[in-house]
Write a protein that holds these residues in place. Structure first.
Motif, PDB file in Angstrom:
ATOM      1  N   VAL A   1       0.822  -1.216   0.000  1.00  0.00           N
ATOM      2  CA  VAL A   1       0.000   0.000   0.000  1.00  0.00           C
ATOM      3  C   VAL A   1       0.858   1.269   0.000  1.00  0.00           C
ATOM      4  CG1 VAL A   1      -1.566   1.385   1.438  1.00  0.00           C
ATOM      5  CG2 VAL A   1      -2.133  -0.987   0.903  1.00  0.00           C
ATOM      6  N   PRO A   2       1.906   1.388   0.846  1.00  0.00           N
ATOM      7  CA  PRO A   2       2.710   2.620   0.814  1.00  0.00           C
ATOM      8  C   PRO A   2       3.315   2.924  -0.554  1.00  0.00           C
ATOM      9  CG  PRO A   2       3.163   1.406   2.815  1.00  0.00           C
ATOM     10  CD  PRO A   2       2.316   0.509   1.965  1.00  0.00           C
ATOM     11  N   HIS A   3       3.730   1.906  -1.297  1.00  0.00           N
ATOM     12  CA  HIS A   3       4.305   2.155  -2.621  1.00  0.00           C
ATOM     13  C   HIS A   3       3.245   2.615  -3.625  1.00  0.00           C
ATOM     14  CE1 HIS A   3       8.346   0.708  -1.765  1.00  0.00           C
ATOM     15  NE2 HIS A   3       8.681   0.969  -2.993  1.00  0.00           N
ATOM     16  N   THR A   4       2.019   2.200  -3.469  1.00  0.00           N
ATOM     17  CA  THR A   4       0.978   2.596  -4.424  1.00  0.00           C
ATOM     18  C   THR A   4       0.292   3.901  -4.034  1.00  0.00           C
ATOM     19  OG1 THR A   4      -0.641   1.211  -3.266  1.00  0.00           O
ATOM     20  CG2 THR A   4       0.506   0.229  -5.142  1.00  0.00           C
TER      21      THR A   4
ATOM     22  N   ILE B   1      10.475  -3.333  -0.533  1.00  0.00           N
ATOM     23  CA  ILE B   1       9.591  -2.350   0.109  1.00  0.00           C
ATOM     24  C   ILE B   1      10.337  -1.576   1.187  1.00  0.00           C
ATOM     25  CG2 ILE B   1       7.568  -2.101   1.614  1.00  0.00           C
ATOM     26  CD1 ILE B   1       6.319  -4.471   0.044  1.00  0.00           C
ATOM     27  N   MET B   2      11.188  -2.272   1.953  1.00  0.00           N
ATOM     28  CA  MET B   2      11.925  -1.613   3.048  1.00  0.00           C
ATOM     29  C   MET B   2      13.138  -0.816   2.563  1.00  0.00           C
ATOM     30  SD  MET B   2      11.793  -4.335   6.224  1.00  0.00           S
ATOM     31  CE  MET B   2      12.130  -5.866   5.362  1.00  0.00           C
ATOM     32  N   MET B   3      13.654  -1.146   1.400  1.00  0.00           N
ATOM     33  CA  MET B   3      14.887  -0.550   0.896  1.00  0.00           C
ATOM     34  C   MET B   3      14.920   0.987   0.912  1.00  0.00           C
ATOM     35  SD  MET B   3      16.660  -1.119  -2.841  1.00  0.00           S
ATOM     36  CE  MET B   3      16.619  -2.912  -2.695  1.00  0.00           C
ATOM     37  N   PRO B   4      13.856   1.695   0.482  1.00  0.00           N
ATOM     38  CA  PRO B   4      13.929   3.167   0.410  1.00  0.00           C
ATOM     39  C   PRO B   4      14.128   3.858   1.743  1.00  0.00           C
ATOM     40  CG  PRO B   4      12.044   2.312  -0.821  1.00  0.00           C
ATOM     41  CD  PRO B   4      12.582   1.181  -0.021  1.00  0.00           C
ATOM     42  N   THR B   5      13.871   3.155   2.842  1.00  0.00           N
ATOM     43  CA  THR B   5      14.075   3.767   4.162  1.00  0.00           C
ATOM     44  C   THR B   5      15.558   3.948   4.453  1.00  0.00           C
ATOM     45  OG1 THR B   5      12.057   2.704   4.957  1.00  0.00           O
ATOM     46  CG2 THR B   5      13.579   3.534   6.626  1.00  0.00           C
TER      47      THR B   5
ATOM     48  N   VAL C   1       7.243   3.829   7.831  1.00  0.00           N
ATOM     49  CA  VAL C   1       6.044   3.223   7.250  1.00  0.00           C
ATOM     50  C   VAL C   1       6.440   2.114   6.279  1.00  0.00           C
ATOM     51  CG1 VAL C   1       4.109   3.640   5.671  1.00  0.00           C
ATOM     52  CG2 VAL C   1       4.534   5.219   7.560  1.00  0.00           C
ATOM     53  N   PHE C   2       7.499   2.346   5.497  1.00  0.00           N
ATOM     54  CA  PHE C   2       7.944   1.347   4.527  1.00  0.00           C
ATOM     55  C   PHE C   2       8.568   0.133   5.236  1.00  0.00           C
ATOM     56  CE2 PHE C   2       7.642   5.207   2.050  1.00  0.00           C
ATOM     57  CZ  PHE C   2       7.083   4.763   0.856  1.00  0.00           C
ATOM     58  N   VAL C   3       9.223   0.373   6.381  1.00  0.00           N
ATOM     59  CA  VAL C   3       9.768  -0.743   7.150  1.00  0.00           C
ATOM     60  C   VAL C   3       8.640  -1.608   7.699  1.00  0.00           C
ATOM     61  CG1 VAL C   3      11.120  -1.392   9.176  1.00  0.00           C
ATOM     62  CG2 VAL C   3      11.862   0.518   7.743  1.00  0.00           C
ATOM     63  N   LEU C   4       7.624  -0.961   8.254  1.00  0.00           N
ATOM     64  CA  LEU C   4       6.478  -1.698   8.778  1.00  0.00           C
ATOM     65  C   LEU C   4       5.794  -2.495   7.671  1.00  0.00           C
ATOM     66  CD1 LEU C   4       4.469  -2.391  11.007  1.00  0.00           C
ATOM     67  CD2 LEU C   4       3.280  -0.237  10.517  1.00  0.00           C
ATOM     68  N   ALA C   5       5.625  -1.861   6.515  1.00  0.00           N
ATOM     69  CA  ALA C   5       4.974  -2.531   5.393  1.00  0.00           C
ATOM     70  C   ALA C   5       5.772  -3.751   4.935  1.00  0.00           C
ATOM     71  CB  ALA C   5       4.804  -1.550   4.233  1.00  0.00           C
TER      72      ALA C   5
END
Length: 397
Positions: A231-234, A294-298, A372-376
């Protein structure tokens, strides 16, 4: 190698894959994702308030849930190819009949119809193509049909915003005309039965409970976790790049285009992996890689890593969808695939709805955007551990 290519490039096989892509593209790309690109134009043109267009999106989700849970029941009662054709027509009409401003009730009605018919296409389209494909190519070719999702994402992310700048009605009309062209092709959908021969026995409540307890339920839980994870990426991806990492709007738009390109390529990539490895192993690897992407951008902000995240998450959204469909077919067989896939589709949509509200609150609150991306990504990782619990290749009922 040449012999194998001839099998996959058989005219009938290619035709069936294109039909499946048309169904997934109409069901998700047009029926759901394209609406988001129309929202700013409707608000700016004064058609509706922000609250009203938000409620229309919720009504669309309600229709999607209803379509997903009733798809297998419809398939047992009516000709499947007619359901698919009528559903495609419903998507087309939902755009063409909303070109001009109308009372909000009219738009609520057609957003609901677009949601329900979109779910019918997403459940019955891939399920019927899987039944029609020759067994020798079924595992790989049935995966490719989900590339239609990526085409829909790319269309909604590029063409629609450009048209809406000129006129809100142009955007609605363009989607309606595009859908009409796809519908014309889908009118050639071959007849397929979900109710005779090997598919005669309907599942009772005890059968469904046994299937869910034996592994199907775990796959659906993992699928729901995956739905929440991306969801965060979209929703926040471009905003995160621009406001939190300081990227330009052009750079953010380019990353969204990469995301769409990845979504088109993803099903073909996982199809190649499925040809070499078991679907269960490929699904595990895909979900693990997706969690990391998903976590990478953090943690990694260099353009190469951001681009890799865009491509990988974009590719693995339809990729995991395709692999989950294939894994459920392995567990329950083709005769019960429509039921299992319909339940998974409904759970997927419900999970995304809750995740959307939850992540929106965290993203705009005291929780840091990167966290948020880490949680996702952690949710997707939990899905990986869920899949490790399943040992069966086929559950008997």
């Amino acid at each position: 190698m040449r012999r194998r290519l001839e099998v996959y490039l058989n005219r009938e096989t290619v035709h069936l894959v294109l039909l499946g892509m048309a169904a997934t593209g109409m069901g998700i790309g047009l029926g759901r994702f394209a609406y988001a690109a129309l929202v700013p134009g409707m608000i700016e043109a004064g058609w509706f308030s922000e609250r009203t267009v938000g409620l229309m999106g919720a009504v669309n989700l309600l229709g999607y849930l209803l379509g997903a849970v009733t798809a297998s029941s419809f398939a047992r009662r009516y000709p499947v190819h007619r359901i698919i054709q009528c559903s495609a027509l419903g998507i087309v009409l939902s755009f063409l009949l909303c070109i001009l401003p109308q009372p909000s009730g009219w738009f609520y009605l057609w957003r609901f119809i677009a949601g329900m018919t979109g779910a019918l296409l997403m459940v019955l389209g891939p399920a019927s193509v899987m039944r029609l494909l020759p067994e020798a190519v079924r595992k790989v070719a049935s995966t490719c049909v989900f590339a239609g999702i990526g085409v829909g994402i790319l269309l909604s992310a590029t063409l629609v915003p450009m048209l809406v700048k000129h006129s809100n009605s142009f955007g609605w009309a363009a989607l309606g005309i595009a859908g009409l062209l796809v519908f014309a092709y889908m009118f050639r959908w071959p007849a397929v039965s979900f109710s005779n021969g090997q598919h005669a026995r309907a599942l009772d409540r005890a059968d469904k409970r046994a299937l869910l307890m034996a592994g199907v339920g775990v796959v659906i839980v993992a699928y729901a976790l995956d739905a929440a994870a991306f969801v965060p990426h979209t929703v926040f991806w471009v905003d995160y790049l621009q406001r939190h990492l300081g990227w330009s709007s052009a750079a953010g738009g380019f990353q969204w285009a990469l995301f769409g390109i990845g979504a088109i390529l993803g099903p073909f990539l996982v199809a190649m992996l499925s040809a070499r490895f078991e679907v269960s192993h490929t699904l595990l690897i895909a979900l693990l890689l997706k969690s990391l992407a998903i976590m990478m951008p953090t943690f990694l902000h260099a353009p190469i890593f951001i681009s890799l995240s865009s491509l990988a998450v974009g590719a693995l959204i339809p990729g995991v969808v395709a692999l989950t469909s294939g894994r459920l077919a392995e567990l329950v067989g083709l005769e019960h695939h429509a039921w299992a896939w319909g339940l998974a589709t409904a759970t997927f949509a419900l999970s995304q709805a809750f995740a959307g509200f939850g992540f929106a609150a965290l993203y705009s609150g005291s929780f840091s955007a990167g966290s948020v991306f880490v949680l996702a990504g952690s949710l997707a990782m939990i899905g990986v551990f869920c899949l490790l619990l399943i040992k069966q290749h086929r559950v008997q009922v």
